[in-house]
Design an enzyme around this catalytic site. Structure first.
Site, mmCIF file in Angstrom:
data_model
loop_
_atom_site.group_PDB
_atom_site.id
_atom_site.type_symbol
_atom_site.label_atom_id
_atom_site.label_comp_id
_atom_site.label_asym_id
_atom_site.label_seq_id
_atom_site.Cartn_x
_atom_site.Cartn_y
_atom_site.Cartn_z
ATOM 1 N N GLU A 151 41.682 42.102 44.087
ATOM 2 C CA GLU A 151 42.370 42.418 45.347
ATOM 3 C C GLU A 151 41.396 42.296 46.524
ATOM 4 O OE1 GLU A 151 43.973 46.302 43.884
ATOM 5 O OE2 GLU A 151 45.900 45.384 44.402
ATOM 6 N N GLU B 115 45.313 46.036 35.055
ATOM 7 C CA GLU B 115 46.076 47.263 35.335
ATOM 8 C C GLU B 115 47.159 47.519 34.293
ATOM 9 O OE1 GLU B 115 45.011 45.163 37.616
ATOM 10 O OE2 GLU B 115 44.577 46.175 39.501
HETATM 11 C C1 1HE Z 1 33.374 51.601 35.575
HETATM 12 C C2 1HE Z 1 34.368 50.628 35.801
HETATM 13 C C3 1HE Z 1 35.493 51.020 36.559
HETATM 14 C C4 1HE Z 1 32.827 49.734 34.621
HETATM 15 N N1 1HE Z 1 35.526 52.289 37.021
HETATM 16 N N2 1HE Z 1 33.468 52.833 36.059
HETATM 17 N N3 1HE Z 1 39.622 47.349 36.142
HETATM 18 C C5 1HE Z 1 39.305 47.397 34.875
HETATM 19 O O1 1HE Z 1 40.111 47.781 34.045
HETATM 20 C C6 1HE Z 1 37.913 46.936 34.526
HETATM 21 C C7 1HE Z 1 37.155 48.013 33.792
HETATM 22 N N4 1HE Z 1 35.780 47.560 33.452
HETATM 23 C C8 1HE Z 1 35.540 46.658 32.462
HETATM 24 O O2 1HE Z 1 36.423 46.086 31.851
HETATM 25 C C9 1HE Z 1 34.101 46.375 32.161
HETATM 26 O O3 1HE Z 1 33.329 47.503 32.590
HETATM 27 C C10 1HE Z 1 33.519 45.110 32.838
HETATM 28 C C11 1HE Z 1 34.141 43.872 32.196
HETATM 29 C C12 1HE Z 1 33.754 45.096 34.342
HETATM 30 C C13 1HE Z 1 31.982 45.080 32.623
HETATM 31 O O4 1HE Z 1 31.711 45.208 31.221
HETATM 32 P P1 1HE Z 1 30.248 45.654 30.726
HETATM 33 O O5 1HE Z 1 30.266 45.626 29.227
HETATM 34 O O6 1HE Z 1 29.203 44.869 31.462
HETATM 35 O O7 1HE Z 1 30.045 47.170 31.263
HETATM 36 P P2 1HE Z 1 30.593 48.561 30.675
HETATM 37 O O8 1HE Z 1 29.686 49.050 29.595
HETATM 38 O O9 1HE Z 1 32.046 48.512 30.390
HETATM 39 O O10 1HE Z 1 30.424 49.516 31.961
HETATM 40 C C14 1HE Z 1 29.134 49.809 32.478
HETATM 41 C C15 1HE Z 1 29.275 51.071 33.297
HETATM 42 O O11 1HE Z 1 30.150 50.809 34.405
HETATM 43 C C16 1HE Z 1 29.929 52.195 32.533
HETATM 44 O O12 1HE Z 1 29.439 53.398 33.062
HETATM 45 P P3 1HE Z 1 28.384 54.314 32.224
HETATM 46 O O13 1HE Z 1 28.130 55.477 33.137
HETATM 47 O O14 1HE Z 1 29.050 54.658 30.945
HETATM 48 O O15 1HE Z 1 27.158 53.434 32.036
HETATM 49 C C17 1HE Z 1 31.385 52.071 32.904
HETATM 50 O O16 1HE Z 1 32.095 53.277 32.799
HETATM 51 C C18 1HE Z 1 31.250 51.684 34.366
HETATM 52 N N5 1HE Z 1 32.435 51.000 34.842
HETATM 53 N N6 1HE Z 1 34.003 49.492 35.189
HETATM 54 C C19 1HE Z 1 34.534 53.154 36.760
HETATM 55 N N7 1HE Z 1 36.478 50.186 36.852
HETATM 56 C C20 1HE Z 1 44.095 50.553 44.078
HETATM 57 S S1 1HE Z 1 44.677 50.265 42.508
HETATM 58 C C21 1HE Z 1 43.538 49.226 41.742
HETATM 59 C C22 1HE Z 1 43.825 49.174 40.280
HETATM 60 C C23 1HE Z 1 42.589 48.799 39.475
HETATM 61 O O17 1HE Z 1 41.648 48.243 39.976
HETATM 62 S S2 1HE Z 1 42.612 49.255 37.835
HETATM 63 C C24 1HE Z 1 40.951 48.898 37.301
HETATM 64 C C25 1HE Z 1 40.957 47.610 36.641
#
Ligand code: 1HE
Length: 267
Positions: A121, A141
């Site tokens: 977005e 989402e």
């Molecule tokens: C996060 C987030 C996040 C990572 N919010 N903390 N978005 C999603 O569903 C995407 C969610 N994220 C992922 O699928 C993956 O994290 C990634 C593909 C982006 C990256 O993968 P990777 O293996 O490099 O990293 P990871 O181990 O999953 O995450 C590393 C850290 O980033 C980890 O935190 P830690 O404290 O445990 O080390 C994760 O929790 C953190 N992290 N992504 C919070 N999204 C206005 S409405 C909008 C609607 C949306 O956007 S829905 C979200 C969609």
């Protein structure tokens, strides 16, 4: 012009260059640049102020291997928001992204890794998107039990079409590489660094007159929301102002005396 002090930003790294290009970097790579409330407020601040602060073009980048993981799901989980609270959150996202799209300052997004959910977005509110070979787009989402709230129903549907957006949300479909360019998710794909290419494009855009860029980066978006009749009227008014601006006279004179570059096909 108003001042835009890079020191007042924390989640964004703000780096002004001498040529008027400002680099804005989402700077929470440990969270994959997930968009928490504070980051959204910094985006509102930057993009509300930039049009009045002599910012001639912006490169929007993400630190680390991923551009942006979208909504900060942990913050959202912990906050346990009410419907009204989350509606207000979405309105702040819209404020930030509308200021980007309609602000009149060219924004070039340099994309790598995940450009997903709210990250897509955000990227779709930029005027030009550049991808490297690691970049991929998705709207997860649907799988997370959520819905888009940062303008995807408008901007992503606009880029890829309604049917593709619905498929992306229902099935988690990922687009990347040349296919993403062909669909319109990105306009440029490079083998090297998307940042370097985005910077080059921003530097080119920054050479245009600011009032011309203002029209390109606000009027076209506004006109898409109008009837054809009103858009044509608005176009005439905008062209009346832009095409008679004093600073354009030197450029027209250079064309007339044959010193200006001609438009030629690519080699
Ligand atoms: C996060 C987030 C996040 C990572 N919010 N903390 N978005 C999603 O569903 C995407 C969610 N994220 C992922 O699928 C993956 O994290 C990634 C593909 C982006 C990256 O993968 P990777 O293996 O490099 O990293 P990871 O181990 O999953 O995450 C590393 C850290 O980033 C980890 O935190 P830690 O404290 O445990 O080390 C994760 O929790 C953190 N992290 N992504 C919070 N999204 C206005 S409405 C909008 C609607 C949306 O956007 S829905 C979200 C969609």
């Amino acid at each position: 012009p108003v001042t835009l002090d890079p020191a007042r930003f924390t989640n964004l790294r703000i780096d002004p260059h001498d040529d008027g290009v400002w680099v804005v970097t989402l700077n929470r790579p440990h969270k994959r640049n997930a968009l928490d409330i504070d980051t959204i407020e910094e985006l509102v601040d930057f993009f509300s102020t930039a049009p009045r602060a002599d910012v001639r073009a912006v490169v929007l980048a993400g630190a680390g291997d991923h551009f942006c993981a979208g909504l900060d799901l942990i913050e959202h989980h912990d906050a346990d928001r009410s419907p009204a609270d989350f509606m207000q959150v979405c309105l702040r996202w819209h404020e930030a992204f509308n200021k980007m799209e309609y602000g009149g300052v060219p924004v070039i997004a340099a994309l790598q890794g995940a450009v997903v959910g709210g990250g897509l977005e955000l990227a779709s509110a930029a005027h030009i998107r550049v991808i490297d070979n690691s970049a991929y787009f998705a709207l997860p989402e649907g799988q997370r039990g959520l819905f888009t709230g940062g303008g995807a129903t408008i901007r992503v549907a606009d880029l890829v079409g309604k049917a593709r957006m619905i498929d992306m949300m229902l099935t988690g479909r990922v687009y990347q590489g040349q296919e993403a360019v062909e669909l319109g998710l990105a306009q440029y794909r490079v083998d090297g660094s998307s940042f370097d290419k985005a910077l080059e494009l921003a530097q080119q855009a920054a050479c245009n007159l600011p009032l011309t860029n203002f029209a390109i980066c606000s009027a076209i978006s506004h006109m898409q929301n109008m009837s054809a009749l009103d858009a044509a009227y608005a176009e005439a008014v905008v062209a009346g102002v832009v095409n008679t601006q004093h600073d354009a006279r030197a450029r027209l004179a250079a064309f007339a005396d044959k010193s200006a570059a001609r438009v030629r096909p690519n080699k």
